[in-house]
Scaffold this active site. Structure first.
Site, PDB file in Angstrom:
ATOM      1  N   HIS A 167       0.834  -1.210   0.000  1.00  0.00           N
ATOM      2  CA  HIS A 167       0.000   0.000   0.000  1.00  0.00           C
ATOM      3  C   HIS A 167       0.861   1.250   0.000  1.00  0.00           C
ATOM      4  O   HIS A 167       1.984   1.268   0.516  1.00  0.00           O
ATOM      5  CB  HIS A 167      -1.008   0.006   1.157  1.00  0.00           C
ATOM      6  CG  HIS A 167      -0.418   0.054   2.540  1.00  0.00           C
ATOM      7  ND1 HIS A 167      -0.102   1.223   3.180  1.00  0.00           N
ATOM      8  CD2 HIS A 167      -0.111  -0.944   3.403  1.00  0.00           C
ATOM      9  CE1 HIS A 167       0.362   0.955   4.388  1.00  0.00           C
ATOM     10  NE2 HIS A 167       0.376  -0.356   4.550  1.00  0.00           N
ATOM     11  N   ASP A 226      -0.202   4.474   1.059  1.00  0.00           N
ATOM     12  CA  ASP A 226      -0.446   5.472   2.112  1.00  0.00           C
ATOM     13  C   ASP A 226       0.356   5.162   3.376  1.00  0.00           C
ATOM     14  O   ASP A 226       0.793   4.038   3.609  1.00  0.00           O
ATOM     15  CB  ASP A 226      -1.939   5.555   2.443  1.00  0.00           C
ATOM     16  CG  ASP A 226      -2.524   4.227   2.880  1.00  0.00           C
ATOM     17  OD1 ASP A 226      -3.290   4.208   3.855  1.00  0.00           O
ATOM     18  OD2 ASP A 226      -2.232   3.184   2.239  1.00  0.00           O
ATOM     19  N   GLU A 269      -4.937   1.842   2.922  1.00  0.00           N
ATOM     20  CA  GLU A 269      -4.895   0.708   3.854  1.00  0.00           C
ATOM     21  C   GLU A 269      -4.970   1.170   5.301  1.00  0.00           C
ATOM     22  O   GLU A 269      -5.589   0.508   6.138  1.00  0.00           O
ATOM     23  CB  GLU A 269      -3.598  -0.088   3.623  1.00  0.00           C
ATOM     24  CG  GLU A 269      -3.528  -1.427   4.358  1.00  0.00           C
ATOM     25  CD  GLU A 269      -2.962  -1.322   5.769  1.00  0.00           C
ATOM     26  OE1 GLU A 269      -3.061  -2.315   6.524  1.00  0.00           O
ATOM     27  OE2 GLU A 269      -2.415  -0.246   6.127  1.00  0.00           O
TER      28      GLU A 269
END
Length: 451
Positions: free
Chosen positions: A73, A75, A140
């Site tokens: 992910h 983020d 996420e």
């Protein structure tokens, strides 16, 4: 590579997921210069999903081989240099052989490692036999409802079924488990469930000079105290954690080797030992954590409303509904309103036996890179994007070849990864992709001779 790392971390600091479209478009273009072969190869199809997430489809030469999915992910959680970082948290600055930065552990290194490994393979002229996907979600840290879930939606629309999924999760432990001789690589085969429950008490407000015998704060505090004094039942040995200790038993000295090799008898005893520490108690039961308590607006007013929030991580042998029923009976006070804010059951347990393609391929790859480790199945006490993919495969694994000493810094100050460990991580994905090209696993060795 590091330039891409720095810029993406800066842009996708998704404390607030509603990033403006222009930043998303910029983010989409950034990897082109870092991984030109990935983005120019005829074997790779790249697409943007839900504006910010990425899906790569890598074509295999044998379409009859069921594809797999590598997840990471984009983020990260917030970070500020004023918190006491030794280097700016979005600089990727190298200090004494370490790369510092928010996301170096969670979860930029796997993201970069996967793409870097694929870049190297394509430069070498490699063409995979087994096709695979790379999914890079953008939210996420706030449950993946827009990123991972939309990637799932796209794959479902194409009727994709996956051999297995590999996401972040457990790591290589060395010197972490007391008494364990040598390092161990734990591959997560399930995740605990999760629930956030709101407790509240409403009463008529009053003046502090004429207090009632019980206040909303007092009633709620008593309910919270009952939850803390009466933990969820001890369930050690009834979930995937049993397999972890059985696999590692031979790496302990006596008497622990004997105890762990006979959990059919000693599981209750070992559970009592493990529950003494918070980090190992998480393997034993559904954990209960009171995380917020709110009441009162003025020192001389008895508040009308008191609220508390409780976060629970649900053991694999329990269901969400069973946990809610136990909370109700433990609180035992009709004046306390109990509401489920959100929650879900524990994730299904993935296969980890000798015939399990995904587990055995990951295990082989781990041993290729770390030949001295013991590999064992494990349970993730946190949750990842991978839980959204359970309709696409029966086998979801959670593992990154991090050394746990570095892993302890994730979400913390001075998050970092050593350059050596980052190189190992790239090597891991480099080998994994090639190891997945076998059509099927060799027949497991039998201890019974055919004669």
């Amino acid at each position: 590579t590091l330039t891409f790392f720095v810029v993406v971390v800066v842009i996708i600091n998704l404390t607030n997921v509603n990033v403006i479209d222009s930043l998303a478009n910029t983010c989409t273009l950034l990897p082109l210069s870092a991984f030109p072969t990935v983005f120019s190869s005829s074997l790779v199809r790249h697409e943007l999903v839900a504006n910010y997430s990425h899906l790569f489809s890598v074509q295999g030469s044998q379409p009859d081989l069921v594809p797999y999915l590598l997840l990471a992910h984009i983020d990260v959680v917030p970070a500020s240099e004023s918190d006491g970082w030794e280097a700016p948290p979005f600089s990727a600055k190298e200090i004494d052989g370490f790369i510092y930065g928010r996301g170096t552990i969670d979860d930029k290194s796997p993201l970069m490692g996967i793409l870097q490994a694929l870049e190297y393979l394509l430069i070498k002229g490699y063409a995979p036999r087994r096709g695979f996907y790379i999914g890079l979600g953008h939210d996420e840290e706030v449950s993946g409802y827009k990123g991972a879930m939309n990637i799932v939606r796209v794959l479902k629309q194409r009727s994709v079924q996956l051999s297995f999924v590999l996401d972040e999760g457990l790591a290589v432990l060395d010197g972490v488990i007391s008494g364990l001789e040598g390092p161990a690589a734990l591959i997560g085969i399930s995740e605990k469930g999760s629930a956030t429950v709101k407790l509240s008490v409403s009463m008529l407000p009053g003046h502090s000079s004429m207090p009632p015998s019980e206040s909303s704060i007092g009633i709620l505090a008593a309910a919270v105290k009952r939850l803390e004094e009466n933990p969820m039942p001890r369930l050690f040995g009834h979930g995937p954690e049993r397999g972890t200790f059985e696999h590692l038993a031979h790496k302990f000295g006596l008497p622990m080797k004997f105890i762990m090799s006979n959990l059919w008898l000693f599981a209750p005893l070992l559970g009592r030992v493990l529950e003494r520490k918070p980090d190992t108690n998480a393997f034993v039961r559904t954990t209960t954590a009171v995380t917020m308590f709110n009441a009162g607006v003025k020192v001389n007013i008895i508040p009308a409303l008191a609220e508390a929030y409780v976060n629970l991580r649900i053991h694999s042998a329990q269901s969400l509904q069973e946990v809610l029923d136990l909370i109700q009976s433990t609180v035992g006070d009709q004046r306390v309103k109990i509401e489920l804010v959100n929650g879900f059951d524990p994730l299904p347990v993935s296969s980890a036996d000798e015939k399990s393609f995904g587990f055995q391929i990951i295990k082989k790859t781990v041993l290729d890179i770390f030949p001295t480790v013991t590999v064992a199945p494990g349970i993730c006490i946190g949750n990842t994007d991978s839980r959204h993919f359970k309709d696409l495969t029966n086998d979801i694994y959670r593992f990154i070849p991090y050394h746990f000493l570095f892993f302890l810094r994730f979400h913390g100050i001075n998050e970092r990864i050593s350059k050596k460990n980052y190189e190992e991580l790239i090597e891991f994905y480099f080998s994994l992709i090639q190891n997945c090209d076998i059509q099927k696993l060799p027949e497991p060795h039998s201890s019974v001779h055919e004669l």
